[in-house]
Design an enzyme around this catalytic site. Structure first.
Site: not given
Lengths: 282, 139
Positions: A74, A103, A135, A243
């Protein structure tokens, strides 16, 4: 106590005339995903003076929203994780390399989210997005991704997901100390025409309703987060900007030194909470 | 609509005279507040948005009352008009560490959004309107 105050207010509301109240989550709920139990409340880190227990934002959401995060089928954030996994092995740029070239498996990224943001070899504080772009430009010879681009959100979601369930553990001392202090200063600075600091809402008033918003402690352990309001995944810096804008202040750019320092300080307030990425919030 | 005050009669944000306890005795405009307009400013998210933080039973038709500040039932009984005016203009004179914004101050803020520099949240008349509305909240 905020919880007690809220219950009293709720009782007062229910006793009064018909009033629509937002659906509040069960704050005693336990976050379990695929049998794994997450730490959503724990003792506050020592550096915090005014809060004894820290609580994940998951606890402050409605039961419906909580449930979406508890089921990976979900959780729309998992689509971004899938996108990041695809990109991981995608060769891009002039050097003929993919992320996997250096990696190996994506699982090698386990633990990275818990340490972000982190001071790099040159002594600069970098967010995960900075490491990814470094990278790309330095090793792959590829274009940097935009901070809030789909590619970046996929990649940060996927890399963060590799740490899901691990405790947040950012470095705040040593070379990180000056950045952490800068972030702390910002956290307690009242910005904008509304003259509000992060602490005004997320330290002094968590648990209280701000109109329809149930104020949380403002942790970032769930980022990148799938926000219902955004109908998509967003970065920590996007949320911090929102905010700050709400205080009617000029805000800071994504990737700015200011927001990265604030990210470090805020992350450190959630030390010990489980990484929940990709989390689901309102 | 209440009559707009003549500009010359409006007390500028920096010129408001506060009493010993932070109260403001004199009307900011000389024009009586319109309590209906004040009620609208209380609700409106772009004006006072008082409801974001304060519960108020008089407007139980409105969803989502805040819990950050005190409940305002009977506030017109508990405080004088001068007190309420002072609290709305700048409550930090009365409660130094309060989270409550100053609704009639226009300086001393950090990083204010450029288009709002030098602006107050409410106009002088809107402050008077909200005061008039709060005075109707009697126990």
């Amino acid at each position: 106590m905020p919880g007690t105050a809220r219950k009293a207010t709720m009782a007062a509301l229910l006793a009064g005339t018909v009033m629509v109240v937002p659906a509040l989550g069960d704050e005693s709920a336990e976050l379990v995903i695929d049998g794994e139990v997450f730490v959503t409340r724990t003792e506050a880190p020592e550096h915090m003076d005014y809060i004894s227990e820290i609580s994940s934002g998951w606890l402050f959401r409605s039961a419906e929203t909580q449930a979406v995060q508890m089921d990976d089928f979900d959780n729309p954030g998992m689509l971004y994780v899938d996108g990041g996994l695809e990109e991981w092995t995608n060769v891009d740029g002039s050097e003929g390399q993919s992320c996997a070239s250096c990696h190996d498996d994506a699982e090698s990224m386990a633990g990275v989210r818990t340490r972000m943001p982190q001071v790099n070899a040159d002594g600069e504080l970098w967010a995960m997005e900075d490491y990814i772009n470094n990278c790309r430009t330095e090793r792959m010879g590829a274009e940097a991704w935009g901070w809030e681009s789909a590619d970046m959100l996929n990649m940060t979601s996927m890399i963060s997901y590799q740490s899901r369930g691990m405790p947040v553990d950012v470095q705040i001392d040593g070379e990180a100390a000056e950045y952490w202090e800068q972030g702390r200063e910002m956290y307690y600075t009242r910005y904008g025409q509304l003259n509000l600091s992060c602490a005004n809402c997320h330290e002094d008033n968590y648990g209280n309703m701000l109109r329809a918003d149930h104020l949380s402690q403002g942790h970032v352990n769930g980022f990148p987060v799938y926000r219902l309001k955004w109908a998509g995944v967003g970065s920590i810096h996007r949320r911090l900007r929102g905010c700050i804008s709400d205080t009617r202040a000029e805000t800071f750019a994504r990737g700015s030194d200011e927001l990265t320092a604030l990210e470090l300080y805020v992350a450190s307030r959630g030390a010990g909470l489980s990484v929940e990425s990709p989390s689901v919030r309102n | 609509m209440a009559a707009a005050p003549a500009l010359a009669d409006v007390v500028a944000p920096g010129d408001v005279v506060f009493g010993e306890y932070g109260e403001v005795e004199t009307s900011l405009t000389g024009v009586p507040g319109d309590s209906a307009a004040g009620r609208e400013a209380f609700i409106n998210r772009g004006l006072g948005n008082c409801l974001a933080c304060h519960e108020n039973s008089e407007m139980s038709d409105q969803p989502f009352h805040g819990e950050v500040g005190p409940m305002l039932d009977g506030v017109g009984d508990r405080w004088s008009e001068a007190d309420l005016r002072g609290i709305i203009v700048n409550s930090k004179n009365i409660f130094p560490d309060t989270i409550m914004p100053a609704f009639y101050e226009n300086a001393g803020f950090i990083n204010t959004r450029e288009d709002l520099i030098g602006e107050t949240i409410l106009t002088a008349q809107q402050v008077e309107d909200v005061v008039a509305y709060l005075m109707t909240l009697q126990d």
